[in-house]
Write an enzyme that holds these catalytic residues in place. Structure first.
Site, PDB file in Angstrom:
ATOM      1  N   ALA A 294      -5.096  -2.710   5.585  1.00  6.94           N
ATOM      2  CA  ALA A 294      -6.513  -2.423   5.856  1.00  6.94           C
ATOM      3  C   ALA A 294      -7.339  -2.675   4.602  1.00  6.94           C
ATOM      4  O   ALA A 294      -6.813  -2.741   3.495  1.00  6.94           O
ATOM      5  CB  ALA A 294      -6.693  -0.973   6.299  1.00  6.94           C
TER       6      ALA A 294
ATOM      7  N   GLY B 255       0.821  -1.208   0.000  1.00  6.65           N
ATOM      8  CA  GLY B 255       0.000   0.000   0.000  1.00  6.65           C
ATOM      9  C   GLY B 255       0.855   1.258   0.000  1.00  6.65           C
ATOM     10  O   GLY B 255       2.095   1.201  -0.053  1.00  6.65           O
ATOM     11  N   GLN B 256       0.195   2.398   0.076  1.00  2.75           N
ATOM     12  CA  GLN B 256       0.910   3.670   0.001  1.00  2.75           C
ATOM     13  C   GLN B 256       1.883   3.842   1.168  1.00  2.75           C
ATOM     14  O   GLN B 256       3.068   4.143   0.973  1.00  2.75           O
ATOM     15  CB  GLN B 256      -0.096   4.828   0.013  1.00  2.75           C
TER      16      GLN B 256
ATOM     17  N   TYR C  36     -16.928   1.530   6.073  1.00  3.88           N
ATOM     18  CA  TYR C  36     -15.472   1.615   6.242  1.00  3.88           C
ATOM     19  C   TYR C  36     -15.118   2.288   7.574  1.00  3.88           C
ATOM     20  O   TYR C  36     -14.334   1.754   8.365  1.00  3.88           O
ATOM     21  CB  TYR C  36     -14.853   2.379   5.069  1.00  3.88           C
TER      22      TYR C  36
ATOM     23  N   THR D 126      -9.554  -0.753   2.396  1.00  6.84           N
ATOM     24  CA  THR D 126      -9.704   0.699   2.222  1.00  6.84           C
ATOM     25  C   THR D 126     -10.630   1.105   1.067  1.00  6.84           C
ATOM     26  O   THR D 126     -10.742   2.291   0.777  1.00  6.84           O
ATOM     27  CB  THR D 126      -8.329   1.362   1.991  1.00  6.84           C
TER      28      THR D 126
END
Length: 281
Positions: free
Chosen positions: A62, A11-12, A127, A64
């Site tokens: 997560a 992920g980022q 979420y 997301t």
């Protein structure tokens, strides 16, 4: 040598921690994608944690997909709540330091002033509800955890608002962007650095902390900054959220108050535009 496990490595935030890890050779790093740490299979997850045997966990993994979560409620809660509960319990039982990443979506957006860590939570989408359930379980299972709430994350890696705007502004002559949702962006590289400063600090003060870049803007203003820094010529119009309906409602206001993390960990948080400029270099 202490071992750091990073979940959500692709992920980022995980990708930015991967880049940053070369500056911290005193640690052994384990960057876990979905194969190495399986957040949607709790039996397997427990086995994987025991096998990796970390000293520190940075839980960046997560579910997301905010809009998709409305239909995938069970999966969202499985990853964002039950897996977090298991990780927190493992960390408590094995004296592992845990930093868990959460979100501004735990708030309903009705505030008009920056939200501190004690502000009332009231998620307005699946979420946000799944992330809030994860926070509660994390602190219940392991009161020694640190939770960092962040907002509007972007990076050179992965899918995010900045990269989408860059693409659209090159493809189109005109775009519309929501102008009635207010917050502050977070450059994932800055958050990664903040997490390492917490780990390196002699103080480990558990609890919830807020982190985003400094500044208060709308998505529309964010887009204008992207246009300016990228030198794009696309015309940008501001529209209300009602004109751009999505399956999941978004908080209208989610500006985070960062006073606590700045005071306790002596962090220097850059202005959002300064950090956005770094991404364009």
């Amino acid at each position: 040598m202490k071992k750091i496990l990073v979940t959500g490595a692709n992920g980022q935030l995980g990708s930015e921690l991967t880049v940053l890890s070369s500056k911290y050779p005193q640690f052994e790093w384990v960057f876990a994608n979905r194969t190495i740490v399986t957040l949607d299979n709790l039996v397997l997850l427990k086995e994987q944690l025991n096998e990796i045997d970390p000293d520190i966990i940075l839980n960046c993994g997560a579910y997301t997909a905010v809009d998709k979560a409305e239909a995938d409620k069970e999966i969202a809660f499985g990853v964002n709540h039950l897996a977090v509960e298991l990780i927190a319990k493992y960390a408590a039982e094995n004296e592992v330091k845990l930093i868990h990443v959460s979100t501004d979506y735990v708030f309903d957006g009705s505030s008009s002033t920056a939200l501190n860590e004690d502000a009332e939570t009231n998620p307005i989408n699946v979420y946000g509800a799944s992330k809030r359930a994860g926070e509660i379980s994390c602190l219940n299972e392991n009161p020694n955890s640190i939770i960092i709430r962040t907002s509007w994350v972007y990076s050179k890696f992965g899918n995010n608002f900045v990269k989408t705007m860059q693409r659209l502004m090159q493809e189109r002559d005109e775009i519309n962007v929501v102008n009635d949702q207010v917050g502050s962006p977070t450059y994932a590289a800055d958050l990664a650095q903040a997490m390492m400063e917490i780990i390196e600090s002699p103080n480990w003060i558990p609890g919830i902390y807020n982190y985003s870049n400094e500044g208060e803007i709308s998505w529309y203003e964010f887009a204008l900054n992207i246009k300016e820094l990228g030198g794009y010529h696309c015309k940008i119009g501001g529209i209300p959220s009602a004109s751009y309906p999505t399956p999941a409602k978004r908080p209208e206001f989610s500006l985070l108050d960062k006073k606590k993390i700045k005071e306790i960990y002596n962090l220097n948080i850059p202005d959002y535009k300064e950090s956005l400029r770094k991404m364009f270099v």
